[in-house]
Design a protein around this motif. Structure first.
Motif, short mmCIF file in Angstrom:
data_model
loop_
_atom_site.label_atom_id
_atom_site.label_comp_id
_atom_site.label_asym_id
_atom_site.label_seq_id
_atom_site.Cartn_x
_atom_site.Cartn_y
_atom_site.Cartn_z
N THR A 172 78.89 103.59 7.42
CA THR A 172 80.33 103.80 7.52
C THR A 172 80.67 105.29 7.41
OG1 THR A 172 80.40 103.25 5.20
CG2 THR A 172 81.10 101.54 6.74
N ASP A 173 79.77 106.07 6.77
CA ASP A 173 80.03 107.50 6.59
C ASP A 173 79.56 108.33 7.79
OD1 ASP A 173 77.40 106.91 6.25
OD2 ASP A 173 77.17 107.91 4.30
N HIS B 195 74.93 96.42 15.67
CA HIS B 195 76.35 96.19 15.38
C HIS B 195 76.74 94.77 15.76
CE1 HIS B 195 80.56 97.11 14.76
NE2 HIS B 195 80.81 96.47 15.88
#
Lengths: 302, 479
Positions: A277-278, B313
């Motif tokens: 996420t970073d 993903h």
């Protein structure tokens, strides 16, 4: 630190011959009691430098294409960080085979690699390459050293690329080892890819990288250093993982990898290359059947 | 819509499905082990020609393809046309979109019909794993090419000298994803684990597939959809007598080394490698009416999606979940507005992960950009005449099988109820691709322009007659 200019990048073939004999001398020094040869315990205070290395020749273009194909990089005239590592590798090796270098080249294990690519380097640009050794330090299994390679585009003030390769000379104890820290148990993530590496991978990467260390290209050579068969170059696995990140890494990035267990060839490596996420990409490669970690690391766009 | 106000633009024509034909699907190394893609596709075409009297007919276009294709088959579909009894003035081209090839061919033909560029078209596909092309290794290939480019004997010898013994081994095509090195099954095993799909749920889907397909064969549903080939009269993989116990006894084959999960995917709840071919006849309503051909359904709309599976993903085979969401939004329909759902069973778990995704509010919001989940479907309407786990899945041939089946189902239902019936089709494909399509019964001839109402009623008659014969067989199924 003195800077020693070399006219050209030294050919690796010669280095490995010297490395082999040098390793013999270094080993002899360590095992022969009362040897009157003084034991070197410090790093040479020298930076090797080759100015204005051209990358415009057909041979470099061909080698880049072969490199890209082998590690799965997209076809590009921009050199991936792993290819810059390959360009600088002979210079670092030339430093390690010098008589005053305290550790034997052969049998050294690549344990970590940290790269910062500050700007893209295009095929055809002339570069200055330097190599130096730093950070001789103890490890519970031997002694570690960092080989630092800079690649600077001619005309630039600061390097486009800085690579720090950490090697471990097993069984060589010339510096005090730090306290051992407990390693966390490895829990494999879900894979995003699987590499089926055949026995020829070692030779193929040796051809494009010039790193013909016998542990990668010769079964006998590998056995001599305690491996059942040849092992894949750590940098080959790291380069494949970097390629798998793809264009999301951007033009400039940090690429950090730690090598755990070597990949014995032929072998199957489960791989996870995922964005966090970073924005930091995590890289993990492991043996799913044995639950053994081969490599982990990260790619961080700059 | 803005175009409706523009009087110079004629309303788009309808693309209707007249019918379909396929050869029974054979297990790899089975009845078709020596049949080529071209032979199988020609057989499927010829069956279609015979069924609808198309001998000598110049069809607007024939579009199809094969996933595993030899380089010599660069014009596979055109060559098949030339070998058929269609007019040799029928143009053709090859299309390839992995397992979605057949459905994409239907979509592209129907679009050309709607645009008025062609009046008729045949969409289809063929695949053989038994007669798959075998390539030489990369090392041998490069050496042979270098020798070919060499100008002197010396250079040629040098090129040959580069050949290593290991290069002699041939390369057989694999179903591994080129970018990840994982087989489709391994990818789906990761998706299955992520969604927590149980072994039992997968086996139930597999069992239903076999039972439904067997019932459809027994009832004669496929009598006007399939032409026997090489002595095969039914799908060879079909196991009508399969049971949950038999399926439960099979060993898992995929996802055996995934951390923290029990493997659940077996040969029983996965699609077997199969050989076969299929073709679907599409036309404008007028073209069908002029030839007194039936009209089963019309192609309403379609959507293709792709997902990023390379970095984990999304699951490799989850693109249809996205395609359906976008398609429903565009058509202002809900997931529940369908009489039939044809979700291609690449694996039983593919159906289940897709359904689970549509039911998941969080997934529908973050991944599909929807305010509310699409919700669940009535399982009684799912793959009612079986799907790929039972029939097999000759990659490019599956789209044609599904479209023809769905078209006949909606035509029958409309004939039974007197109301339009609608089917949702979804096909996942390698490369993270997925195609979804909506088809609707077209017997009512509800064409928007008045001038075609006469022909519309003609085709309605034709369609009803097909519908009524098959309605009988449907009753048989239920009995």
């Amino acid at each position: 630190m003195t800077v020693e200019e070399l006219g050209q990048i030294p050919p690796l073939g010669g280095s490995f011959v010297r490395g082999a004999s040098g390793s013999g001398v270094a080993a002899a020094r360590r095992v022969l009691p009362g040897s009157d040869a003084p034991q070197t315990t410090t790093l040479p205070d020298t930076t090797l430098r080759v100015a204005e290395v051209s990358t415009s020749g057909d041979d470099v273009a061909r080698r880049l294409a072969e490199y890209e194909r082998l590690v799965g990089e997209r076809p590009s005239e921009t050199m991936p960080a792993g290819f810059l590592h390959v360009l600088g590798f002979p210079l670092a090796t030339a430093l390690m085979v010098r008589p005053e270098f305290p550790l034997p080249l052969l049998g050294m294990v690549h344990v970590e690699n940290h790269v910062s690519l500050f700007r893209p380097v295009e095929l055809g640009e002339s570069v200055t390459v330097t190599a130096r050794a730093e950070g001789l330090r103890g490890h519970r299994r031997g002694t570690q050293v960092d080989l630092v390679t800079d690649v600077t585009v001619v005309g630039d003030d600061s390097p486009a690329y800085t690579g720090v390769s950490t090697y471990l000379a097993k069984g060589v104890h010339i510096a005090p080892a730090p306290e051992e820290t407990e390693r966390p148990e490895f829990v494999p993530p879900l894979p995003t890819a699987r590499w089926r590496l055949d026995a020829r991978v070692g030779k193929a990467y040796a051809t494009v990288s010039g790193d013909r260390n016998p542990i990668h290209v010769s079964v006998l050579g590998a056995k001599a250093f305690g491996f059942p068969r040849t092992i894949a170059h750590g940098m080959y696995t790291a380069a494949r993982a970097l390629a798998q990140v793809g264009p999301a890494r951007g033009d400039a990035y940090d690429w950090d990898v730690q090598f755990a267990r070597p990949v014995v060839l032929p072998g199957v490596v489960d791989v996870s290359v995922r964005p966090g996420t970073d924005g930091v990409w995590s890289i993990t490669g492991w043996n799913a059947r044995k639950r053994l970690l081969h490599l982990n690391g990260s790619v961080t766009p700059r | 819509m803005a175009t409706s106000k523009n009087q110079t633009t004629p309303p788009a024509a309808e693309a209707v499905i007249v019918g379909g034909n396929r050869i029974p699907f054979a297990r790899a190394g089975g009845k078709y082990s020596s049949a080529s893609n071209q032979e199988m596709f020609t057989a499927a075409l010829e069956g279609l020609v015979a069924r609808y009297g198309l001998q000598g007919e110049r069809i607007g276009e024939v579009v199809g393809g094969a996933v595993l294709k030899h380089a010599r088959d660069f014009n596979l579909v055109r060559e098949s046309v030339l070998g058929s009894s269609l007019s040799s003035q029928t143009p053709a081209y090859d299309l390839q979109q992995a397992c979605a090839t057949g459905l994409e061919a239907v979509v592209t033909i129907s679009n050309k019909i709607k645009l008025g560029q062609v009046e008729s078209g045949i969409a289809g596909g063929t695949d053989t794993v038994s007669d798959a092309p075998i390539a030489v290794s990369e090392g041998l290939r490069r050496a042979l090419l270098a020798a070919g480019h060499a100008k002197t004997l010396g250079a040629r010898l040098k090129a040959f000298a580069a050949i290593r013994p290991a290069d002699i081994a041939p390369l057989t095509p694999s179903t591994d994803e080129p970018r990840t090195g994982m087989s489709m099954g391994e990818h789906q095993a990761v998706t299955t684990a992520t969604w927590g799909i149980t072994r039992e749920a997968q086996d139930e889907i597999a069992l239903a597939s076999h039972q439904h397909l067997a019932a459809a064969w027994d009832s004669g549903f496929f009598d006007d959809l399939v032409t026997p080939f090489r002595g095969l009269t039914r799908d060879q993989n079909l196991r009508g007598d399969s049971t949950m116990e038999k399926l439960a006894g099979l060993k898992p084959v995929f996802g055996k080394n995934l951390e923290g999960t029990e493997p659940t995917m077996t040969a029983g709840n996965s699609t077997p490698l199969t050989d076969g071919a299929s073709a679907v006849l599409l036309a404008s309503r007028e073209w069908a009416a002029e030839r007194n051909l039936p009209v089963l359904a019309k192609v309403v709309d379609a959507e293709t999606a792709a997902v990023d599976y390379v970095h984990g993903h999304e699951g490799l085979l989850m693109a249809p979940a996205h395609a359906v969401a976008r398609l429903l939004t565009r058509q202002e329909l809900t997931l529940q507005d369908f009489d039939f759902y044809e979700i291609h069973e690449a694996f039983a778990s593919t159906v289940l992960t897709t359904l689970a995704a549509w039911e998941d509010a969080d997934y529908c919001r973050t991944e599909l950009g929807l305010d509310a989940p699409l919700g669940s479907i009535d399982r009684e309407r799912l793959n009612v005449n079986g799907s790929s786990v039972a029939a097999g899945h000759p990659f490019a041939a599956t789209g044609g099988r599904i479209v023809a089946t769905a078209a006949k189902l909606v035509a029958e239902r409309a004939a039974e109820t007197g109301r339009p019936a609608r089917a949702l089709i979804s096909v996942c494909a390698a490369g993270g691709l997925g195609v979804a399509a909506i088809i609707e019964s077209a017997a009512d001839g509800s064409v928007s322009t008045g001038s075609t109402s006469a022909t519309g009623s003609t085709s309605a008659t034709g369609s009803v007659s097909t519908g009524s014969t098959s309605a009988t067989s449907t009753t048989g199924t239920e009995a």
